[in-house]
Design an enzyme around this catalytic site. Structure first.
Site: not given
Length: 152
Positions: A112, A124
């Protein structure tokens, strides 16, 4: 913007209870809603939970904590000491973590991230994570969390 060269005296190892004070200092410096010192300590010995510390010249500068259940992994926490940010250590610790979960048989790795955390989202994305959905009001501040995953 180019990042500085990676340090040459870099190594990885599992986090130890002896690292707790340093972990706590990094955690508090990086996060607006840091894990408690007790939660950090408990994560070091929790079942199915693993950790990686990145050391530069024997100083803990970054870490990740993750869990594996069957063939799924979940990145629980990752941080780079602000004094060492901008040198590629975030990429290094995350790539090493991904290598570890892959070696442990993980097929899909989740995390998350705050939608407002642009630098983390870029990292990411660069390493192949894809957005899955928004978890409404996930953080104590009321901010949503973007759930991302990486197929291994």
């Amino acid at each position: 913007m180019a990042t500085a060269a990676l340090p040459t005296a870099m190594s990885f190892r599992a986090l130890l209870e002896a690292d707790l004070d340093r972990l706590w200092r990094i955690e508090c410096a990086v996060y607006t809603e840091p894990w408690s010192k007790q939660l950090l300590l408990e994560s070091l010995g929790a079942p199915m939970t693993h950790s990686v510390g990145l050391l530069v010249s024997d100083e803990l500068c970054a870490y990740s904590i993750y869990q594996i259940v069957l063939d799924e992994g979940h990145l629980l926490n990752i941080a780079v000491d602000p004094d060492h940010q901008g040198h590629g250590l975030g990429t290094q610790i995350l790539e090493h973590t991904i290598q570890q979960v892959r070696e442990r048989g993980v097929k899909r790795f989740f995390l998350e991230v705050r939608p407002s955390n642009e630098s983390a989202k870029k990292l990411y994305d660069r390493l192949g994570f894809r957005g899955l959905f928004l978890r409404q009001k996930y953080y104590a501040s009321g901010e949503d969390a973007l759930v991302m995953f990486l197929d291994l």
